[in-house]
Motif scaffolding. Structure first.
Motif, PDB file in Angstrom:
ATOM      1  N   CYS A  46       0.835  -1.211   0.000  1.00  0.00           N
ATOM      2  CA  CYS A  46       0.000   0.000   0.000  1.00  0.00           C
ATOM      3  C   CYS A  46       0.865   1.255   0.000  1.00  0.00           C
ATOM      4  O   CYS A  46       0.505   2.277  -0.584  1.00  0.00           O
ATOM      5  CB  CYS A  46      -0.872   0.052   1.260  1.00  0.00           C
ATOM      6  SG  CYS A  46      -2.398  -0.853   1.141  1.00  0.00           S
ATOM      7  N   LYS A  61      -1.739   5.207  -7.120  1.00  0.00           N
ATOM      8  CA  LYS A  61      -2.673   4.966  -6.015  1.00  0.00           C
ATOM      9  C   LYS A  61      -2.946   3.475  -5.826  1.00  0.00           C
ATOM     10  O   LYS A  61      -2.598   2.649  -6.671  1.00  0.00           O
ATOM     11  CB  LYS A  61      -3.999   5.680  -6.293  1.00  0.00           C
ATOM     12  CG  LYS A  61      -3.877   7.183  -6.414  1.00  0.00           C
ATOM     13  CD  LYS A  61      -5.249   7.813  -6.492  1.00  0.00           C
ATOM     14  CE  LYS A  61      -5.098   9.306  -6.701  1.00  0.00           C
ATOM     15  NZ  LYS A  61      -6.212  10.059  -6.116  1.00  0.00           N
ATOM     16  N   ALA A  63      -5.921   0.504  -4.542  1.00  0.00           N
ATOM     17  CA  ALA A  63      -7.292   0.109  -4.206  1.00  0.00           C
ATOM     18  C   ALA A  63      -7.213  -1.155  -3.355  1.00  0.00           C
ATOM     19  O   ALA A  63      -6.467  -2.085  -3.681  1.00  0.00           O
ATOM     20  CB  ALA A  63      -8.093  -0.156  -5.474  1.00  0.00           C
ATOM     21  N   TYR A  64      -7.947  -1.155  -2.256  1.00  0.00           N
ATOM     22  CA  TYR A  64      -7.849  -2.264  -1.282  1.00  0.00           C
ATOM     23  C   TYR A  64      -9.247  -2.811  -1.029  1.00  0.00           C
ATOM     24  O   TYR A  64     -10.093  -2.127  -0.469  1.00  0.00           O
ATOM     25  CB  TYR A  64      -7.246  -1.717   0.011  1.00  0.00           C
ATOM     26  CG  TYR A  64      -6.665  -2.746   0.969  1.00  0.00           C
ATOM     27  CD1 TYR A  64      -7.458  -3.736   1.556  1.00  0.00           C
ATOM     28  CD2 TYR A  64      -5.315  -2.712   1.313  1.00  0.00           C
ATOM     29  CE1 TYR A  64      -6.913  -4.654   2.439  1.00  0.00           C
ATOM     30  CE2 TYR A  64      -4.766  -3.627   2.204  1.00  0.00           C
ATOM     31  CZ  TYR A  64      -5.567  -4.596   2.761  1.00  0.00           C
ATOM     32  OH  TYR A  64      -5.031  -5.500   3.645  1.00  0.00           O
ATOM     33  N   ILE A  65      -9.490  -4.042  -1.442  1.00  0.00           N
ATOM     34  CA  ILE A  65     -10.751  -4.712  -1.118  1.00  0.00           C
ATOM     35  C   ILE A  65     -10.468  -5.716  -0.005  1.00  0.00           C
ATOM     36  O   ILE A  65      -9.633  -6.610  -0.145  1.00  0.00           O
ATOM     37  CB  ILE A  65     -11.359  -5.404  -2.356  1.00  0.00           C
ATOM     38  CG1 ILE A  65     -11.719  -4.338  -3.416  1.00  0.00           C
ATOM     39  CG2 ILE A  65     -12.609  -6.205  -1.967  1.00  0.00           C
ATOM     40  CD1 ILE A  65     -12.337  -4.897  -4.686  1.00  0.00           C
ATOM     41  N   ILE A  95      -7.684   3.713  -1.612  1.00  0.00           N
ATOM     42  CA  ILE A  95      -9.139   3.644  -1.693  1.00  0.00           C
ATOM     43  C   ILE A  95      -9.535   2.307  -1.091  1.00  0.00           C
ATOM     44  O   ILE A  95      -9.194   1.244  -1.630  1.00  0.00           O
ATOM     45  CB  ILE A  95      -9.617   3.706  -3.175  1.00  0.00           C
ATOM     46  CG1 ILE A  95      -8.995   4.901  -3.904  1.00  0.00           C
ATOM     47  CG2 ILE A  95     -11.137   3.712  -3.260  1.00  0.00           C
ATOM     48  CD1 ILE A  95      -9.084   6.234  -3.227  1.00  0.00           C
ATOM     49  N   TYR A  96     -10.246   2.359   0.013  1.00  0.00           N
ATOM     50  CA  TYR A  96     -10.533   1.148   0.782  1.00  0.00           C
ATOM     51  C   TYR A  96     -12.011   0.780   0.720  1.00  0.00           C
ATOM     52  O   TYR A  96     -12.873   1.659   0.802  1.00  0.00           O
ATOM     53  CB  TYR A  96     -10.132   1.378   2.248  1.00  0.00           C
ATOM     54  CG  TYR A  96     -10.550   0.267   3.176  1.00  0.00           C
ATOM     55  CD1 TYR A  96      -9.756  -0.867   3.337  1.00  0.00           C
ATOM     56  CD2 TYR A  96     -11.758   0.336   3.887  1.00  0.00           C
ATOM     57  CE1 TYR A  96     -10.153  -1.894   4.181  1.00  0.00           C
ATOM     58  CE2 TYR A  96     -12.150  -0.689   4.733  1.00  0.00           C
ATOM     59  CZ  TYR A  96     -11.343  -1.801   4.877  1.00  0.00           C
ATOM     60  OH  TYR A  96     -11.728  -2.815   5.711  1.00  0.00           O
ATOM     61  N   LEU A 112     -14.484   0.095  -9.217  1.00  0.00           N
ATOM     62  CA  LEU A 112     -13.073   0.486  -9.213  1.00  0.00           C
ATOM     63  C   LEU A 112     -12.550   0.710 -10.619  1.00  0.00           C
ATOM     64  O   LEU A 112     -11.746   1.615 -10.855  1.00  0.00           O
ATOM     65  CB  LEU A 112     -12.241  -0.596  -8.530  1.00  0.00           C
ATOM     66  CG  LEU A 112     -12.143  -0.504  -7.022  1.00  0.00           C
ATOM     67  CD1 LEU A 112     -11.392  -1.700  -6.486  1.00  0.00           C
ATOM     68  CD2 LEU A 112     -11.459   0.801  -6.605  1.00  0.00           C
ATOM     69  N   LYS A 115     -13.154   4.106 -11.636  1.00  0.00           N
ATOM     70  CA  LYS A 115     -12.254   5.028 -10.951  1.00  0.00           C
ATOM     71  C   LYS A 115     -10.846   4.998 -11.559  1.00  0.00           C
ATOM     72  O   LYS A 115     -10.181   6.028 -11.691  1.00  0.00           O
ATOM     73  CB  LYS A 115     -12.183   4.630  -9.470  1.00  0.00           C
ATOM     74  CG  LYS A 115     -12.322   5.811  -8.544  1.00  0.00           C
ATOM     75  CD  LYS A 115     -12.370   5.373  -7.098  1.00  0.00           C
ATOM     76  CE  LYS A 115     -12.181   6.551  -6.172  1.00  0.00           C
ATOM     77  NZ  LYS A 115     -13.019   7.715  -6.465  1.00  0.00           N
ATOM     78  N   MET A 116     -10.421   3.794 -11.921  1.00  0.00           N
ATOM     79  CA  MET A 116      -9.067   3.640 -12.473  1.00  0.00           C
ATOM     80  C   MET A 116      -8.928   4.282 -13.846  1.00  0.00           C
ATOM     81  O   MET A 116      -7.825   4.606 -14.281  1.00  0.00           O
ATOM     82  CB  MET A 116      -8.706   2.156 -12.542  1.00  0.00           C
ATOM     83  CG  MET A 116      -8.421   1.575 -11.174  1.00  0.00           C
ATOM     84  SD  MET A 116      -7.979  -0.149 -11.268  1.00  0.00           S
ATOM     85  CE  MET A 116      -7.749  -0.500  -9.528  1.00  0.00           C
ATOM     86  N   PHE A 121      -3.926   4.532 -10.851  1.00  0.00           N
ATOM     87  CA  PHE A 121      -3.734   3.470  -9.865  1.00  0.00           C
ATOM     88  C   PHE A 121      -2.604   2.554 -10.331  1.00  0.00           C
ATOM     89  O   PHE A 121      -2.376   2.386 -11.528  1.00  0.00           O
ATOM     90  CB  PHE A 121      -5.024   2.662  -9.713  1.00  0.00           C
ATOM     91  CG  PHE A 121      -6.043   3.327  -8.820  1.00  0.00           C
ATOM     92  CD1 PHE A 121      -6.193   2.943  -7.499  1.00  0.00           C
ATOM     93  CD2 PHE A 121      -6.833   4.355  -9.310  1.00  0.00           C
ATOM     94  CE1 PHE A 121      -7.127   3.569  -6.678  1.00  0.00           C
ATOM     95  CE2 PHE A 121      -7.770   4.983  -8.506  1.00  0.00           C
ATOM     96  CZ  PHE A 121      -7.920   4.588  -7.177  1.00  0.00           C
ATOM     97  N   LEU A 124      -3.938  -3.102  -7.028  1.00  0.00           N
ATOM     98  CA  LEU A 124      -5.247  -3.530  -6.515  1.00  0.00           C
ATOM     99  C   LEU A 124      -5.018  -4.738  -5.622  1.00  0.00           C
ATOM    100  O   LEU A 124      -4.418  -5.735  -6.041  1.00  0.00           O
ATOM    101  CB  LEU A 124      -6.180  -3.894  -7.686  1.00  0.00           C
ATOM    102  CG  LEU A 124      -7.467  -4.648  -7.338  1.00  0.00           C
ATOM    103  CD1 LEU A 124      -8.344  -3.868  -6.368  1.00  0.00           C
ATOM    104  CD2 LEU A 124      -8.250  -4.963  -8.619  1.00  0.00           C
TER     105      LEU A 124
END
Ligand code: ADP
Ligand code: MG
Length: 240
Positions: A46, A61, A63-65, A95-96, A112, A115-116, A121, A124
């Motif tokens: 991250c 950036k 993205a975290y799922i 982005i969580y 997502l 957004k990407m 980003f 992921l």
């Protein structure tokens, strides 16, 4: 043509095993027992993903799922400090989202992707990729449907990796190998069967060693050199 970016794991030994770090344009899977370091690697990535390219970052950036509720923003702070970055800025670029069902997980991916398309980003994370499937399709006779839905999710992840030049880092669980017997010394294997085996470009097998020391081995890749990387989990993230 997009060119691959390699993102440091924080451990030089692990980076070397990976040929420079976690790669964009493909899926890297980590599996291993509870506390083997899968989520700690996610936290380190991250931060390192946001480093500039000349510092082995991805300049992008994250993205975290999170399907297990194990993301800890307060863990990001000392990791950011270790890399000499501003913790608040780093947190702002993560982005969580917490997912509660496999359908929710899939729909988050669709959002997502939109957004990407707008923001740069470079990573992921899906931690864990399979936990919700194992809950939502736990009945007997549901395995075929589970595998079909899992394949759909993984193909979406591959598409995101390729379309946005993003590294996809997923975590997986280990299950007892039903084929294992008394002659097999380690009757454990990654969950997800062939579907996951085919989707993941690189499969990392993590295991605990002494104290905060961990060992990583590349799993089932006859074309890659055999070898292990030893690393430590520290307050500042993964290190040698
Ligand atoms: P997994 O996701 O594979 O179940 P984790 O990545 O959550 O495992 O690893 C948990 C382990 O990480 C803990 O058992 C501990 O050894 C180590 N750990 C977690 N936080 C810290 C920290 N702040 N400093 C040092 N080690 C830590
Ligand atoms: Mg975990």
């Amino acid at each position: 043509r997009k060119s691959v970016v390699r993102i440091t794991t924080g451990s030089q030994a692990l980076d070397e095993l990976l040929g420079g770090g976690i790669e964009t344009l493909c899926i890297t899977e980590a599996f291993g027992e509870f506390r083997s370091g899968k989520t700690q690697l996610a936290h380190t990535l991250c931060v390192s993903t946001q480093l500039p390219l000349h510092m082995h970052g991805g300049n992008g950036k994250v993205a975290y799922i999170d399907t297990e509720g194990t993301f800890r923003p307060e863990r990001i702070v000392p990791i950011a400090e270790r890399f000499g970055m501003d913790a608040n800025a780093v947190l702002d670029n993560i982005i969580y989202a917490r997912a509660y069902t496999y359908e929710h997980q899939y729909n988050l991916l669709l959002g997502l992707a939109a957004k990407m398309a707008e923001e740069p980003f470079r990573l992921l994370i899906v931690d864990s990729v399979i936990a919700l499937f194992r809950v939502d399709f736990s009945g007997r006779g549901e395995l075929a449907e589970r595998q079909q839905k899992l394949a759909q999710m993984l193909s979406r992840l591959t598409k995101i990796a390729e379309e946005f030049n993003v590294a996809v880092y997923i975590t997986n669980q280990v299950i007892a190998d039903p084929g294992g017997g008394m002659f097999i010394t380690d009757p454990k294997k990654p969950a997800g069967g062939h579907v996951l085996a085919h989707a993941a470009t690189i499969r990392l097998m993590l295991r605990k060693s002494k104290g905060e020391q961990r060992v990583c081995k590349i799993f089932d890749a006859p074309n890659l050199p055999e070898g292990e990387a030893v690393f430590q989990i520290t307050t500042g993230g993964l290190m040698d």
